[in-house]
Write an enzyme that holds these catalytic residues in place. Sequence first.
Site, PDB file in Angstrom:
ATOM      1  N   HIS A 198       0.929  -1.190   0.137  1.00  0.00           N
ATOM      2  CA  HIS A 198       0.038   0.040   0.012  1.00  0.00           C
ATOM      3  C   HIS A 198       0.823   1.188  -0.033  1.00  0.00           C
ATOM      4  O   HIS A 198       0.646   2.196  -0.611  1.00  0.00           O
ATOM      5  CB  HIS A 198      -0.921   0.007   1.219  1.00  0.00           C
ATOM      6  CG  HIS A 198      -2.051  -1.192   1.152  1.00  0.00           C
ATOM      7  ND1 HIS A 198      -2.874  -0.981  -0.071  1.00  0.00           N
ATOM      8  CD2 HIS A 198      -2.211  -2.156   1.876  1.00  0.00           C
ATOM      9  CE1 HIS A 198      -3.442  -2.218  -0.019  1.00  0.00           C
ATOM     10  NE2 HIS A 198      -3.151  -2.910   1.059  1.00  0.00           N
ATOM     11  N   GLU A 438       6.990 -10.768 -28.380  1.00  0.00           N
ATOM     12  CA  GLU A 438       8.225 -10.725 -27.300  1.00  0.00           C
ATOM     13  C   GLU A 438       8.858 -12.015 -27.102  1.00  0.00           C
ATOM     14  O   GLU A 438       9.894 -12.092 -26.193  1.00  0.00           O
ATOM     15  CB  GLU A 438       7.519 -10.331 -25.906  1.00  0.00           C
ATOM     16  CG  GLU A 438       6.277 -11.104 -25.408  1.00  0.00           C
ATOM     17  CD  GLU A 438       5.675 -10.590 -24.227  1.00  0.00           C
ATOM     18  OE1 GLU A 438       6.224  -9.651 -23.593  1.00  0.00           O
ATOM     19  OE2 GLU A 438       4.577 -11.335 -23.810  1.00  0.00           O
ATOM     20  N   ASP A 462      10.894  -8.382 -22.654  1.00  0.00           N
ATOM     21  CA  ASP A 462      11.176  -9.742 -22.901  1.00  0.00           C
ATOM     22  C   ASP A 462      11.938 -10.289 -24.131  1.00  0.00           C
ATOM     23  O   ASP A 462      12.712 -11.177 -24.144  1.00  0.00           O
ATOM     24  CB  ASP A 462       9.889 -10.841 -22.654  1.00  0.00           C
ATOM     25  CG  ASP A 462       9.067 -10.813 -21.289  1.00  0.00           C
ATOM     26  OD1 ASP A 462      10.221 -11.382 -20.681  1.00  0.00           O
ATOM     27  OD2 ASP A 462       8.333 -10.499 -21.169  1.00  0.00           O
ATOM     28  N   CYS A 509       5.709  -1.437 -26.331  1.00  0.00           N
ATOM     29  CA  CYS A 509       5.453  -1.260 -24.869  1.00  0.00           C
ATOM     30  C   CYS A 509       6.290  -1.688 -23.813  1.00  0.00           C
ATOM     31  O   CYS A 509       6.145  -1.582 -22.743  1.00  0.00           O
ATOM     32  CB  CYS A 509       4.069  -1.896 -24.695  1.00  0.00           C
ATOM     33  SG  CYS A 509       3.836  -3.369 -24.687  1.00  0.00           S
TER      34      CYS A 509
END
Length: 588
Positions: A198, A438, A462, A509
């Site tokens: 958190h 990837e 990757d 990305c």
Amino acid sequence: MKSFKEIISKANNKIAGIAAAPGIVIGKSYLFTKEKIEISKSPITDIDEALRNFEEALALSKKELNKIFKIAREKMDEIRAAIFEAHLMILDDEILLTSIRKRIAEEKVQPEYIVSTEISKYQQIMIQASESYMKERAQDIEDIKNRIIRNLQKKRWQSKIEKDVIVISESLTPADTLLFTKNDTKGFVTDHGGLTSHAAIISRSFNLPAVVGTHNATQIIKDGESVIVDGFHGYVFYNPTDEQVKFYSEKQKKLIELQKGLEEYKDKDAITTDGKKINVEANVDVTGEIDLVISAGANGIGLYRSEQLLDELGGFPSEDEQTIIYTKLASRVYPLICTIRAFDVGGDKFKFQDYKEPNPFLGLRGIRFLLDNKNIFKEQIRAVLRASVHKNIKFMIPMVSTLDELWTSKKLIEECKKELRKDKIHFDSKMKIGIMVEVPSTAVMSKDFASEVDFFSIGTNDLIQYLMAVDRGNDLVAELYQEFSPVVIRTIHHIVQGAKEFDTPVSLCGEMAADTLAIPLLVGLGLDSVSMSPATILYAKRIINSFSYKKAKAMAEECLQMKTENEIQQRILKFFEENNISRTRNII
Ligand code: PEP
Ligand code: MG
């Protein structure tokens, strides 16, 4: 000025942790240690008074939590604010409350002892139930338990929270973190917790630098000591030397300098000087980042890592729950497009069961896992389709390495569509389906895949690891993880060329898109869009607006002839100089 490497390697006053929220802050530490609560088991004589005390403490705890929940709702997105709603629900759990009241009357001992043992039972169940997520939730319950006990003991909570400090703590409950942010806290450092803790999530929501998972920061850093938090790299320097302060102050200044004029790009598109528009989209890891996406002026969400939900929620959400999450997500960015990636479980990410895999990165990951667990996959597909009614969702499949995997996935998608039609549920029947490129096998067969999908998104994180046979998270071989390697550049070129034969749009990305140095090269290689963390979007837009596609293409063609990473990097640096573009690389 010294380089970052020199500053880091020489420092014996640095603590390393996980870079949980970007930014640099220099300030005074505030060692936040919670008072140990002593619990008395002494007998009581007046049961009515004890029960009254319990009801009062309960009411006060609820009031406090309601206040926190209200702040959370004002400042955070709903999913995150729901953490606090869940806490409130525990305080309304009649089974728990009845059992506490009954035991106070029967055992005639201090209510604080009964509250402590009863709520601990709750925690034990959670700890045993499942993995890390549940442990974190059990930790949250500790906060509720202590809150009631403190109110029973009529003690005040943390007497005064100092302002403008860097909070150093073992761990932080959601309530602590939120209250600190209300008190102009400048940053967070914790011993425990990961990217989805958190403290990390809330820091990112509030744009506060944070380093988590340091193991021992609270034992090393003294209260009131001067500290530097480098939330970009995950370092904390205590009692920093003049040289370190100078280095980081310079960085801060440069950041401010670089940020000047950036805002104007918020409403501007990324268009090269000769008119080629590049979509600059955002990667979204946690739902709380949506506000950043909007304020960064992204052209959409290029990658929503849906597997993060599994860490946040501790397991696979149901189809209905997913439908709500994806619908909200898509409506927040509407009319922009939101690209939802199917759960990329496995590798170093969320693991469904305790599969013991010697090489998880080469194992049951992404689409391989999903085709092995078709029910999970179909539930997600149906949820994504149901959320697609406004036609602004694209669906993307991770870790594809064979055409068969793609064909089977497409068949499952068709099956889901049929089922939804049968149930008269609306969806976007033309929802675009794409794949992450990837895995080298898919890159090699790019042309064949391009004829089968609506879009490609190259996942360099990757792709580089598989092309270079280098673990993306292993420091020992980090030198070999070369994003500007000729192999990587030529592979991207090959993928784009294959895609172009079928007019299949190509995005990228991976983290490479966030490396501003790579942007002219990627544009020159013919990418239609790039997707990156929201923090880099405005920089990327500014860079794209300062060179021509024609020149970038010529530069990329030169790079495609080169044989080493160094040569390619030098050529790109020259491009930045030739075109008078300010660089952000090595500054953050
Ligand atoms: C990638 O591999 O480049 C990518 C974007 O996906 P992830 O980092 O989630 O594996
Ligand atoms: Mg990937």
